[in-house]
Design an enzyme around this catalytic site. Structure first.
Site, short mmCIF file in Angstrom:
data_model
loop_
_atom_site.label_atom_id
_atom_site.label_comp_id
_atom_site.label_asym_id
_atom_site.label_seq_id
_atom_site.Cartn_x
_atom_site.Cartn_y
_atom_site.Cartn_z
N TYR A 164 -9.08 1.78 -2.40
CA TYR A 164 -7.77 2.45 -2.49
C TYR A 164 -7.98 3.96 -2.65
CZ TYR A 164 -3.07 3.61 -4.29
OH TYR A 164 -1.82 4.17 -4.50
N1 LIG Z 1 4.62 3.42 -7.48
C1 LIG Z 1 3.59 4.05 -7.96
O1 LIG Z 1 3.33 4.05 -9.16
C2 LIG Z 1 2.71 4.84 -7.05
C3 LIG Z 1 1.74 5.67 -7.62
C4 LIG Z 1 0.92 6.42 -6.79
C5 LIG Z 1 1.08 6.34 -5.43
N2 LIG Z 1 2.03 5.52 -4.87
C6 LIG Z 1 2.15 5.51 -3.42
O2 LIG Z 1 3.49 5.66 -3.04
C7 LIG Z 1 3.72 4.99 -1.82
C8 LIG Z 1 4.90 4.08 -1.95
O3 LIG Z 1 4.56 3.10 -2.90
P1 LIG Z 1 5.60 2.21 -3.70
O4 LIG Z 1 5.15 2.20 -5.10
O5 LIG Z 1 6.97 2.58 -3.36
O6 LIG Z 1 5.19 0.77 -3.08
P2 LIG Z 1 6.08 -0.40 -2.50
O7 LIG Z 1 5.15 -1.53 -2.27
O8 LIG Z 1 7.22 -0.63 -3.41
O9 LIG Z 1 6.58 0.19 -1.12
C9 LIG Z 1 5.67 0.40 -0.08
C10 LIG Z 1 6.34 0.06 1.21
O10 LIG Z 1 5.40 0.22 2.27
C11 LIG Z 1 5.50 -0.91 3.11
N3 LIG Z 1 4.26 -1.14 3.83
C12 LIG Z 1 3.08 -1.62 3.34
N4 LIG Z 1 2.18 -1.73 4.31
C13 LIG Z 1 2.77 -1.31 5.45
C14 LIG Z 1 2.34 -1.21 6.81
N5 LIG Z 1 1.10 -1.55 7.18
N6 LIG Z 1 3.23 -0.75 7.72
C15 LIG Z 1 4.50 -0.41 7.35
N7 LIG Z 1 4.95 -0.49 6.10
C16 LIG Z 1 4.10 -0.94 5.15
C17 LIG Z 1 5.84 -2.05 2.20
O11 LIG Z 1 6.38 -3.14 2.92
C18 LIG Z 1 6.81 -1.40 1.24
O12 LIG Z 1 8.12 -1.45 1.74
C19 LIG Z 1 2.43 4.29 -1.46
O13 LIG Z 1 1.71 5.08 -0.53
C20 LIG Z 1 1.70 4.22 -2.78
O14 LIG Z 1 0.29 4.17 -2.61
C21 LIG Z 1 2.85 4.78 -5.67
#
Ligand SMILES: NC(=O)c1ccc[n+]([C@@H]2O[C@H](COP(=O)([O-])OP(=O)(O)OC[C@H]3O[C@@H](n4cnc5c(N)ncnc54)[C@H](O)[C@@H]3O)[C@@H](O)[C@H]2O)c1
Ligand SMILES: NC(=O)c1ccc[n+]([C@@H]2O[C@H](COP(=O)([O-])OP(=O)(O)OC[C@H]3O[C@@H](n4cnc5c(N)ncnc54)[C@H](O)[C@@H]3O)[C@@H](O)[C@H]2O)c1
Lengths: 267, 307
Positions: A164
């Site tokens: 990751y």
């Molecule tokens: N929530 C956190 O605490 C956090 C912290 C750091 C970084 N992030 C980053 O923020 C971003 C959003 O994360 P989130 O927490 O909202 O996650 P989430 O899982 O709630 O949402 C992510 C979305 O991306 C979609 N997705 C996954 N793989 C995909 C693919 N191959 N093609 C198209 N869509 C795809 C999922 O279906 C989902 O709708 C991510 O890049 C994550 O790494 C989140």
């Protein structure tokens, strides 16, 4: 405060979680939005945004699949004629680390590097020519606070998620490079490196049963999405090439653009 | 007894350049070396090292071929009985301007990432069980000073997004690996060097290369070469690093400066260092003040002391 009328934004991974939040904030600001996600409900998420009086479209697409990416970007161009804002948000998480069995790691690599890094790369590379032709645009690539930790937090993702972290460090490399390559073309490229934010992913991480204390610690997606709107609102003269830390327990704000470091004196 | 006698080291991409220098130095310190490269020239490098009396195992294969990696590591441990050191050195550099056609952009992603990142991960995963069995080990990933710049203007050439991203990505491998493996006495660090006199760098100065305007038919002129670092010196630092015993660090090696480990950095200092850099706003990057070149020479701190 509809400031983005006439602009078109593309948000990846926008069916749920933070991606949905960015799309919602953009639509509220009057921006037409195109969403994509592997989850079929992205179509409904998009439809719901039309209540803000904007055009909104949802594509079921895998960001790691080049044909899907082309289909989405070409579709936006046909339907909307331009792309002013790209938020490369789609991301996924799985655990693992240096002691994993190779076969498991190869599978994890495909998923994590495919979605988190290749997905960002493909959307950037498909959208940048559009923005160049338009004479400008904005790109926000979503990383994680593992690549920009807050003071006092010494480590990156810890011992159990090197793949990751690899994917997200790679995103940062793209951000820095694209920002430099595109600075003269009024295309701004920045990253968000955020900590724990309430989302579909984070809830899953806690088996959908986070303790109340845990939940209270998390940042609110609205606050993070609002920060993205502030970044966008800086307009063509705004910052670029910055990896913006968004941290639990800290003010969620854009720091003033730091002054240039003095040239190191020659020895 | 030599420092590394009884130990076994793997070096990938050892047909020339830095990989060759690492292999030669590790063998000189007494290690048995297993080396590989996609170029058959690695066999001659192996023979020359064997001629010094060292134990050498040599294979020609593509490092992106996972099953070939498996057999190589298996052959190494079968032959020498153990594995103590892994140097992930093999890499490719490609010009990948953002305006490239779509099909090239697709091909380049896999071509660069599969060698520079995925193969490094694969070799780590294959090596770790043997190192745990041996009671410890050293993994060194070869990165670049792009990810640890000494000067603000020498980083992240705008036309190599994938090469840059691949080396930034190695931060994740080193960070996570160092933490996961510390309890097993296995250290993982990255060497982050500036311009070093190897084929990869010289090729840029030949006709068709991106720095051809600074070179000639034979590559870079002598005064430019004089500013490059010597691969043998970097290989010396590799030995210092292993003797030092630190882990989880990016070691900066900058042309025009003393090649040394520097003081150990605490985790948080190291992380701040990266964060402080990445937080720098881009528009403060000016063209290199010393450069007469017609276009900015992004990655060449040629012989210029920076502090
Ligand atoms: N929530 C956190 O605490 C956090 C912290 C750091 C970084 N992030 C980053 O923020 C971003 C959003 O994360 P989130 O927490 O909202 O996650 P989430 O899982 O709630 O949402 C992510 C979305 O991306 C979609 N997705 C996954 N793989 C995909 C693919 N191959 N093609 C198209 N869509 C795809 C999922 O279906 C989902 O709708 C991510 O890049 C994550 O790494 C989140
Ligand atoms: N020379 C520099 O100035 C410099 C600066 C910073 C970082 N580096 C890094 O140092 C390392 C060594 O680079 P170098 O300058 O010696 O370059 P080089 O091109 O001379 O050597 C790289 C070696 O890797 C091998 N290789 C490439 N693809 C391979 C594959 N698919 N399978 C097996 N072997 C493969 C090549 O055949 C070559 O022998 C690289 O990781 C490079 O990114 C070099």
């Amino acid at each position: 405060m509809a400031r983005l009328q006439g602009q078109v934004a593309l948000v990846t991974g926008a069916a749920v979680g933070l991606g949905r939040g960015y799309a919602e904030a953009l639509a509220r600001a009057g921006c037409d939005v195109v969403l994509c996600d592997i989850r079929p409900e992205v179509v409904d998420t998009a439809a719901a945004l039309r209540r803000h009086g904007v055009r909104a479209e949802g594509y079921v697409a895998d960001v790691a699949n080049p044909e899907d990416v082309r289909r989405v970007v070409d579709g936006v161009l046909t339907g909307f004629g331009r792309i002013d804002i790209l938020i490369a948000n789609a991301g996924t998480w799985r655990g693992g680390g240096a002691k994993d069995d190779l076969d498991k790691s190869l599978k994890d690599y495909e998923v994590l590097i495919g979605t988190n890094l290749k997905g960002v790369y493909l959307f950037g590379r498909a959208v940048i020519p559009v923005m160049l032709a338009q004479g400008g645009g904005q790109i926000i690539n979503i990383a994680t606070d593992h690549v920009h930790t807050h003071p006092g937090r010494p480590t990156a993702g810890g011992s159990g998620m090197d793949l990751y972290d690899i994917s997200k460090w790679g995103v940062l490399g793209l951000t820095l490079t694209w920002a430099k390559a595109l600075a003269d073309h009024h295309i701004r490229v920045n990253s968000f490196s955020m900590g724990a934010t309430d989302s579909h992913m984070l809830r899953g991480f806690h088996n959908n049963a986070p303790s109340p204390e845990e939940e209270a610690r998390w940042m609110k997606p609205e606050a993070v999405c609002d920060l993205a709107m502030q970044l966008i609102a800086e307009g063509p003269a705004g910052r670029t090439g910055e990896n913006i830390g968004v941290w639990v327990g800290f003010e969620i704000e854009l720091k003033p653009v730091p002054a240039a470091k003095p040239e190191p004196a020659a020895a | 007894m030599a420092y590394l006698s009884g130990k076994t080291a793997i070096v990938t991409g050892a047909a020339q350049g830095l990989g060759q220098a690492f292999a030669e130095r590790l063998a000189a310190e007494g290690a048995a070396v297993a080396i590989c490269d996609i170029q058959p020239g690695v066999m001659a490098v192996g023979s020359a090292i064997a001629a010094t009396g060292a134990d050498v195992l040599c294979q020609t294969f593509d490092i992106t071929d996972v099953s070939a990696c498996r057999s190589f590591v298996a052959a190494t441990t079968a032959r020498f009985g153990r594995l103590d050191i892994l140097v992930n050195n093999a890499a490719v550099w490609r010009s990948t301007p953002v305006t490239d056609p779509w099909d090239k952009a697709l091909a380049d992603f896999d071509a660069v990432m599969d060698v520079n990142v995925k193969a490094a991960m694969v070799m780590c995963r294959l090596a770790v069980p043997h190192m745990i069995a041996a009671g410890g080990g050293d993994i060194v990933n070869i990165s670049t000073d792009y990810v640890l710049p000494k000067r603000r203007d020498g980083v992240n050439a705008p036309d190599t997004d994938l090469y840059n991203a691949s080396k930034w990505a190695l931060n994740g491998l080193t960070d996570g690996g160092a933490q996961a493996l510390a309890p097993h006495n296995i250290r993982m660090n990255s060497l982050c060097m500036g311009p070093t006199d190897t084929e990869m760098l010289r090729a840029l100065f030949r006709p068709g290369g991106k720095l051809a305007h600074l070179g000639g038919p034979d590559g870079p002129p002598p005064e430019v070469i004089a500013g490059f670092m010597d691969p043998a010196d970097i290989a010396g630092l590799l030995i210092d690093l292993m003797k030092d015993g630190r882990t989880g660090e990016n070691i900066g090696i900058w042309a025009g400066q003393t090649i040394e480990l520097g003081p150990r950095k605490r985790w948080d200092v190291r992380m701040r260092e990266r964060a402080d850099f990445t937080g720098q706003p881009l528009r403060d990057f000016g063209p290199p003040p010393w450069s007469d070149a017609p276009e900015p020479v992004w990655s060449l701190a040629v012989g210029q002391p920076t502090e």
